[in-house]
Write an enzyme that holds these catalytic residues in place. Structure first.
Site, short mmCIF file in Angstrom:
data_model
loop_
_atom_site.label_atom_id
_atom_site.label_comp_id
_atom_site.label_asym_id
_atom_site.label_seq_id
_atom_site.Cartn_x
_atom_site.Cartn_y
_atom_site.Cartn_z
N ASN A 1 0.88 -1.17 0.00
CA ASN A 1 0.00 0.00 0.00
C ASN A 1 0.92 1.22 0.00
O ASN A 1 1.38 1.66 1.05
CB ASN A 1 -0.88 -0.07 1.26
CG ASN A 1 -1.86 1.09 1.35
OD1 ASN A 1 -1.78 2.04 0.57
ND2 ASN A 1 -2.76 1.00 2.30
N ARG B 1 -2.54 -1.74 -3.57
CA ARG B 1 -3.61 -0.75 -3.55
C ARG B 1 -3.31 0.25 -4.66
O ARG B 1 -2.23 0.83 -4.70
CB ARG B 1 -3.59 -0.03 -2.21
CG ARG B 1 -4.62 1.05 -2.16
CD ARG B 1 -4.46 1.85 -0.90
NE ARG B 1 -5.61 2.67 -0.68
CZ ARG B 1 -5.80 3.36 0.43
NH1 ARG B 1 -4.93 3.28 1.40
NH2 ARG B 1 -6.87 4.10 0.57
N HIS C 1 -11.66 5.25 -1.07
CA HIS C 1 -11.74 4.45 0.16
C HIS C 1 -12.57 3.18 -0.04
O HIS C 1 -13.11 2.61 0.91
CB HIS C 1 -12.35 5.25 1.35
CG HIS C 1 -11.42 6.28 1.90
ND1 HIS C 1 -11.86 7.52 2.32
CD2 HIS C 1 -10.10 6.26 2.12
CE1 HIS C 1 -10.83 8.23 2.75
NE2 HIS C 1 -9.74 7.48 2.65
N HIS D 1 -15.52 6.65 7.08
CA HIS D 1 -14.09 6.33 7.16
C HIS D 1 -13.38 7.61 7.56
O HIS D 1 -13.20 8.52 6.74
CB HIS D 1 -13.59 5.82 5.79
CG HIS D 1 -12.12 5.54 5.76
ND1 HIS D 1 -11.60 4.27 5.67
CD2 HIS D 1 -11.06 6.37 5.82
CE1 HIS D 1 -10.29 4.33 5.69
NE2 HIS D 1 -9.92 5.60 5.77
N SER E 1 -6.69 10.00 8.27
CA SER E 1 -6.04 11.22 7.75
C SER E 1 -6.83 11.71 6.55
O SER E 1 -7.04 12.90 6.36
CB SER E 1 -4.62 10.93 7.28
OG SER E 1 -3.92 10.28 8.27
N ARG F 1 -6.45 18.09 3.86
CA ARG F 1 -7.21 18.40 2.64
C ARG F 1 -8.49 19.14 3.00
O ARG F 1 -9.11 18.85 4.02
CB ARG F 1 -7.55 17.11 1.89
CG ARG F 1 -6.37 16.49 1.20
CD ARG F 1 -6.71 15.14 0.61
NE ARG F 1 -6.10 14.06 1.37
CZ ARG F 1 -6.45 12.78 1.26
NH1 ARG F 1 -7.41 12.42 0.45
NH2 ARG F 1 -5.83 11.86 1.98
N GLU G 1 -7.71 -2.58 5.14
CA GLU G 1 -7.63 -2.53 3.67
C GLU G 1 -6.65 -3.56 3.13
O GLU G 1 -6.88 -4.14 2.06
CB GLU G 1 -7.21 -1.11 3.23
CG GLU G 1 -8.33 -0.11 3.47
CD GLU G 1 -7.83 1.32 3.64
OE1 GLU G 1 -6.99 1.54 4.54
OE2 GLU G 1 -8.27 2.20 2.90
P1 ADP Z 1 -4.18 6.94 7.57
O1 ADP Z 1 -5.13 7.51 6.58
O2 ADP Z 1 -2.87 7.68 7.64
O3 ADP Z 1 -4.07 5.45 7.57
P2 ADP Z 1 -5.46 6.60 10.13
O4 ADP Z 1 -6.64 5.81 9.75
O5 ADP Z 1 -4.37 5.94 10.89
O6 ADP Z 1 -4.88 7.39 8.90
O7 ADP Z 1 -5.99 7.86 10.98
C1 ADP Z 1 -5.13 8.87 11.40
C2 ADP Z 1 -5.94 9.82 12.27
O8 ADP Z 1 -6.50 9.10 13.38
C3 ADP Z 1 -5.12 10.94 12.85
O9 ADP Z 1 -5.84 12.17 12.77
C4 ADP Z 1 -4.98 10.55 14.31
O10 ADP Z 1 -4.85 11.65 15.15
C5 ADP Z 1 -6.31 9.87 14.55
N1 ADP Z 1 -6.29 9.05 15.75
C6 ADP Z 1 -5.57 7.94 16.00
N2 ADP Z 1 -5.80 7.49 17.28
C7 ADP Z 1 -6.66 8.37 17.83
C8 ADP Z 1 -7.28 8.50 19.12
N3 ADP Z 1 -7.04 7.63 20.09
N4 ADP Z 1 -8.12 9.53 19.31
C9 ADP Z 1 -8.37 10.44 18.33
N5 ADP Z 1 -7.82 10.38 17.11
C10 ADP Z 1 -6.98 9.37 16.87
#
Ligand code: ADP
Length: 395
Positions: free
Chosen positions: A9, A93, A181, A208, A211, A241, A379
């Protein structure tokens, strides 16, 4: 030797990878990791299937300055693990499958050329996704590689969800609402089907929230509409974004502010969203921990827009039977879920505070309102399963 599948990925600043054992038509994780911080603070880390750390190594920024350096670093590290298995295929991916690919595809020269033709549709992501396919093809031309698309899950959505209110020749030219997604939505809706088959047949919205963030309305497990459109910029505000934006702002930035297309691109992709709104961080955890009023405003903006998207998708679906939260924020932030839920009281939604605080699977309060669930996405597992399915079908 057991059969194994490798899943890649590849993003612009990180490459995630997982190695799975193929067991019949199912897969079991062997190890997973990532090389992130490419060009800034490169770090290669990996764990085995029960969480034991296999490596955690930092590099100097110039040692892993670009994606190809990261591919080599991962390739060198993983060789001894691959040697223990018979590698039968690699799943990737790929963000864009264009207007026609609605299923994963075995990559050959023609498919690769077609996928390259979609680079203008997703300039930031498509190239990075295709690069490892090319590198592996050069080294191991015999090894089957499968492209799994973020857009494919939405290809069956109704025409009305595929359109912008623009002249038809642009639509024919590919200016469509592709949606993204999709691998996550497919995984989560499959998990919902196992948990609650009756509910999965109904009207479901999956949020979803990572980030990147989007929401999708599903009927009987099929995408009906989603918030991301032509690119992964549309819809919800995200880490960096902007989400949905009056297109007149883009004209203003170019005509009045004299910004180039590249500058506007950097602003909208890298410096907007939670980061731009708060001036504090793109990371939800940091915003939740911050006392800055702008951080609170950014969280408020985010949760309002997520709730609005759920309500909008509920209109498309003609009602709402279940709301599912997934990805980093969706899976791990009770605060964000509570605030989205509180705004959706008009749909009869009500969360169970204790279950929500504990990140349980079922988090709605007893009552007639829609079910609310937390389902972790995966994923890479989706890619591994799809890759295996294609390989098994071809034998
Ligand atoms: P990516 O798209 O990079 O895979 P993720 O699905 O890991 O992203 O999500 C990243 C986001 O999740 C970030 O904004 C991070 O701050 C948030 N995040 C991770 N753990 C927590 C938590 N315990 N509480 C609030 N937000 C969280």
């Amino acid at each position: 030797m057991s059969e194994a599948l490798f899943v890649v990925n590849a993003g612009s600043s990180s490459i995630k990878f997982k190695l799975y054992r193929a067991v019949g038509h199912d897969v079991a994780l062997i190890l997973g990791g990532a090389l992130d911080g490419i060009g800034a603070r490169p770090r290669l880390h990996a764990k085995d299937e029960i969480g034991n750390v296999l490596t955690d190594r930092s590099f100097a920024p110039d040692e892993v300055a670009k994606a190809s350096d990261a591919q080599h670093a991962i390739g060198d590290w993983i060789v001894p693990y691959l040697a223990e298995h018979e590698l039968i295929g690699v799943g990737h991916r790929v963000v864009h499958g264009g207007p026609h690919y609605s299923h994963p595809e075995l990559v050959d020269d023609e498919v690769l050329r077609t996928l390259e033709s979609f680079i203008p549709l997703a300039p930031l992501h498509q190239l990075t996704n295709l690069d490892p396919i090319r590198v592996i093809r050069a080294r191991r031309p015999d090894l089957p590689q499968v492209a799994c698309f973020d857009t494919a899950f939405h290809r069956g959505h109704p025409e009305i969800a595929d359109r912008f209110a623009l002249p038809n020749d642009l639509y024919e030219d590919g200016v469509r609402r592709y949606g993204f997604h999709g691998l996550s939505y497919e995984y989560v809706s499959g998990a919902l089907r196992e948990l609650a088959p009756e509910l999965a047949r109904g009207r479901v919205v999956i949020c979803h929230l990572g980030s990147g963030a989007s929401a999708c309305g599903l009927l009987d497990g099929r995408s009906m509409e989603s918030t991301m459109g032509f690119t992964a910029l549309d819809g919800l505000p995200m880490g960096t974004r902007c989400g949905a934006l009056d297109p007149g702002v883009v004209l203003h930035l170019i005509e009045q502010k004299g910004m180039s297309a590249a500058e506007v691109g950097r602003l909208l992709y890298n410096n907007s969203g939670l980061k731009g709104l708060s001036g504090v961080s793109n990371d939800m955890r940091e915003l939740l921990a911050s006392d800055a009023p702008a951080a609170a405003m950014a969280i408020d903006y985010f949760t309002l827009h997520v709730a609005q998207a759920v309500a909008q998708l509920a209109v498309t679906l003609g009602g709402l039977d279940a709301l599912v939260f997934t990805a980093g924020i969706g899976e791990r932030s009770p605060e964000v879920r509570a605030r989205v839920g509180a705004r959706l009281g008009l749909l009869g939604m009500s969360l169970d505070e204790v279950a929500n605080a504990a990140n349980e699977t079922w988090i709605d309060a007893d009552g007639p309102g829609p079910s609310v669930l937390v389902i972790p996405t995966d994923e890479e597992r989706m890619i591994a399963l799809a890759t295996l399915r294609l390989l098994r079908a071809g034998t």
